[in-house]
Design an enzyme around this catalytic site. Structure first.
Site, PDB file in Angstrom:
ATOM      1  N   ASN A  11      -1.973   0.171   6.847  1.00  0.00           N
ATOM      2  CA  ASN A  11      -1.446  -1.072   7.417  1.00  0.00           C
ATOM      3  C   ASN A  11      -0.573  -1.842   6.420  1.00  0.00           C
ATOM      4  O   ASN A  11      -0.372  -3.039   6.538  1.00  0.00           O
ATOM      5  CB  ASN A  11      -2.589  -1.931   7.974  1.00  0.00           C
ATOM      6  CG  ASN A  11      -3.640  -2.240   6.929  1.00  0.00           C
ATOM      7  OD1 ASN A  11      -3.472  -1.919   5.754  1.00  0.00           O
ATOM      8  ND2 ASN A  11      -4.720  -2.875   7.350  1.00  0.00           N
TER       9      ASN A  11
ATOM     10  N   HIS B 220      -2.273  -5.447   1.561  1.00  0.00           N
ATOM     11  CA  HIS B 220      -3.582  -6.071   1.342  1.00  0.00           C
ATOM     12  C   HIS B 220      -3.345  -7.523   0.962  1.00  0.00           C
ATOM     13  O   HIS B 220      -2.379  -7.839   0.263  1.00  0.00           O
ATOM     14  CB  HIS B 220      -4.324  -5.382   0.183  1.00  0.00           C
ATOM     15  CG  HIS B 220      -5.495  -6.192  -0.316  1.00  0.00           C
ATOM     16  ND1 HIS B 220      -6.749  -6.097   0.251  1.00  0.00           N
ATOM     17  CD2 HIS B 220      -5.586  -7.150  -1.275  1.00  0.00           C
ATOM     18  CE1 HIS B 220      -7.565  -6.946  -0.366  1.00  0.00           C
ATOM     19  NE2 HIS B 220      -6.880  -7.596  -1.299  1.00  0.00           N
TER      20      HIS B 220
ATOM     21  N   TYR C 158     -12.356  -2.003  -4.063  1.00  0.00           N
ATOM     22  CA  TYR C 158     -12.865  -2.145  -2.693  1.00  0.00           C
ATOM     23  C   TYR C 158     -14.390  -2.061  -2.621  1.00  0.00           C
ATOM     24  O   TYR C 158     -14.935  -1.812  -1.540  1.00  0.00           O
ATOM     25  CB  TYR C 158     -12.232  -1.093  -1.779  1.00  0.00           C
ATOM     26  CG  TYR C 158     -10.870  -1.502  -1.244  1.00  0.00           C
ATOM     27  CD1 TYR C 158     -10.738  -2.585  -0.372  1.00  0.00           C
ATOM     28  CD2 TYR C 158      -9.720  -0.809  -1.577  1.00  0.00           C
ATOM     29  CE1 TYR C 158      -9.502  -2.960   0.133  1.00  0.00           C
ATOM     30  CE2 TYR C 158      -8.468  -1.181  -1.069  1.00  0.00           C
ATOM     31  CZ  TYR C 158      -8.371  -2.260  -0.218  1.00  0.00           C
ATOM     32  OH  TYR C 158      -7.150  -2.640   0.293  1.00  0.00           O
TER      33      TYR C 158
ATOM     34  N   LYS D  71       0.823  -1.226   0.000  1.00  0.00           N
ATOM     35  CA  LYS D  71       0.000   0.000   0.000  1.00  0.00           C
ATOM     36  C   LYS D  71       0.859   1.280   0.000  1.00  0.00           C
ATOM     37  O   LYS D  71       2.069   1.245   0.245  1.00  0.00           O
ATOM     38  CB  LYS D  71      -0.925  -0.045   1.219  1.00  0.00           C
ATOM     39  CG  LYS D  71      -1.948  -1.189   1.156  1.00  0.00           C
ATOM     40  CD  LYS D  71      -2.893  -1.143   2.357  1.00  0.00           C
ATOM     41  CE  LYS D  71      -3.961  -2.220   2.256  1.00  0.00           C
ATOM     42  NZ  LYS D  71      -4.920  -2.129   3.400  1.00  0.00           N
TER      43      LYS D  71
ATOM     44  N   GLU E 247      -9.679 -10.864  -7.576  1.00  0.00           N
ATOM     45  CA  GLU E 247      -8.715  -9.769  -7.391  1.00  0.00           C
ATOM     46  C   GLU E 247      -7.491  -9.930  -8.303  1.00  0.00           C
ATOM     47  O   GLU E 247      -6.961  -8.935  -8.801  1.00  0.00           O
ATOM     48  CB  GLU E 247      -8.296  -9.693  -5.920  1.00  0.00           C
ATOM     49  CG  GLU E 247      -9.438  -9.213  -5.016  1.00  0.00           C
ATOM     50  CD  GLU E 247      -9.069  -9.175  -3.540  1.00  0.00           C
ATOM     51  OE1 GLU E 247      -9.937  -8.771  -2.746  1.00  0.00           O
ATOM     52  OE2 GLU E 247      -7.935  -9.534  -3.172  1.00  0.00           O
TER      53      GLU E 247
HETATM   54  P1  ADP Z   1      -7.965  -6.673   5.744  1.00  0.00           P
HETATM   55  O1  ADP Z   1      -7.130  -5.769   4.860  1.00  0.00           O
HETATM   56  O2  ADP Z   1      -7.192  -7.151   6.942  1.00  0.00           O
HETATM   57  O3  ADP Z   1      -8.607  -7.809   4.975  1.00  0.00           O
HETATM   58  P2  ADP Z   1     -10.589  -5.393   5.787  1.00  0.00           P
HETATM   59  O4  ADP Z   1     -10.897  -6.168   4.545  1.00  0.00           O
HETATM   60  O5  ADP Z   1     -11.554  -5.488   6.912  1.00  0.00           O
HETATM   61  O6  ADP Z   1      -9.133  -5.770   6.359  1.00  0.00           O
HETATM   62  O7  ADP Z   1     -10.445  -3.856   5.435  1.00  0.00           O
HETATM   63  C1  ADP Z   1      -9.838  -3.450   4.228  1.00  0.00           C
HETATM   64  C2  ADP Z   1      -8.914  -2.304   4.522  1.00  0.00           C
HETATM   65  O8  ADP Z   1      -9.697  -1.182   4.959  1.00  0.00           O
HETATM   66  C3  ADP Z   1      -7.914  -2.513   5.658  1.00  0.00           C
HETATM   67  O9  ADP Z   1      -6.765  -3.239   5.275  1.00  0.00           O
HETATM   68  C4  ADP Z   1      -7.585  -1.093   6.054  1.00  0.00           C
HETATM   69  O10 ADP Z   1      -6.659  -0.466   5.153  1.00  0.00           O
HETATM   70  C5  ADP Z   1      -8.952  -0.421   5.915  1.00  0.00           C
HETATM   71  N1  ADP Z   1      -9.694  -0.443   7.184  1.00  0.00           N
HETATM   72  C6  ADP Z   1     -10.231  -1.525   7.817  1.00  0.00           C
HETATM   73  N2  ADP Z   1     -10.849  -1.183   8.955  1.00  0.00           N
HETATM   74  C7  ADP Z   1     -10.697   0.172   9.057  1.00  0.00           C
HETATM   75  C8  ADP Z   1     -11.115   1.144  10.013  1.00  0.00           C
HETATM   76  N3  ADP Z   1     -11.798   0.800  11.089  1.00  0.00           N
HETATM   77  N4  ADP Z   1     -10.778   2.440   9.779  1.00  0.00           N
HETATM   78  C9  ADP Z   1     -10.089   2.806   8.680  1.00  0.00           C
HETATM   79  N5  ADP Z   1      -9.675   1.937   7.734  1.00  0.00           N
HETATM   80  C10 ADP Z   1      -9.971   0.638   7.920  1.00  0.00           C
HETATM   81 MG    MG Z   2     -10.049  -7.713   3.472  1.00  0.00          MG
END
Ligand code: ADP
Ligand code: MG
Length: 140
Positions: A114, A117, A51, A11, A128
């Site tokens: 974070n 992805h 997304y 990212k 994807e």
């Molecule tokens: P993951 O990437 O671990 O699969 P999710 O699919 O739940 O997590 O969420 C997609 C992405 O959205 C996350 O990797 C993060 O960048 C963002 N995200 C998730 N939860 C939050 C939140 N509470 N606030 C802001 N951004 C979030």
């Molecule tokens: Mg996810």
């Protein structure tokens, strides 16, 4: 266990800090192989489409802004049980909850920024991967 492929994205927070090589060392040392890779700057429309599954979530708008705020590296990882393995190597969504030794624990900044992805299931992995790569671009 079967050999699988999964989609990985490094990212914008990580490309900005010039740590794509450091992140890919986690995947390679964790038993996954990079079989396709390119660096892109997503448009807002591309981020929204990628997304779309999160469109109803409160953070969707901010997430799309963030994902097109700088370059990303999109890649296909291949290996035994690659979908689950990638998620283990990445760690929990929120770096504050991620286990020691995971990418998000080591370099993640916050729940949004974070660093990586990873696809969450076989169906999403197939979808994807096809979003970013043609079969010709995946070389195992
Ligand atoms: P993951 O990437 O671990 O699969 P999710 O699919 O739940 O997590 O969420 C997609 C992405 O959205 C996350 O990797 C993060 O960048 C963002 N995200 C998730 N939860 C939050 C939140 N509470 N606030 C802001 N951004 C979030
Ligand atoms: Mg996810």
């Amino acid at each position: 266990m079967a050999v699988e492929r999964t989609l990985s994205i490094i990212k914008p927070d990580a490309t900005e800090r010039n740590i794509t090589g450091r992140i890919n060392t986690f995947f390679e040392e964790g038993g996954l192989r990079i079989v396709a890779q390119k660096r892109l700057h997503l448009t807002r429309a591309q981020a929204e489409k990628f997304y779309a599954v999160h469109a109803e979530r409160a953070f969707y708008g901010e997430l799309c802004d963030y994902m097109c705020s700088g370059p990303v590296v999109v890649q296909v990882l291949e290996g035994e049980d690659a979908i689950v393995r990638n998620r283990e190597i990445m760690g929990a969504t929120n770096p504050a909850n991620a286990d020691e030794g995971t990418i998000r624990k080591a370099v993640g900044q916050d729940v949004q920024a974070n660093s990586v992805h990873g696809s969450d299931a076989p169906e999403t992995a197939a979808k994807e991967i096809a979003f970013f790569f043609s079969d010709l671009e995946i070389v195992g």
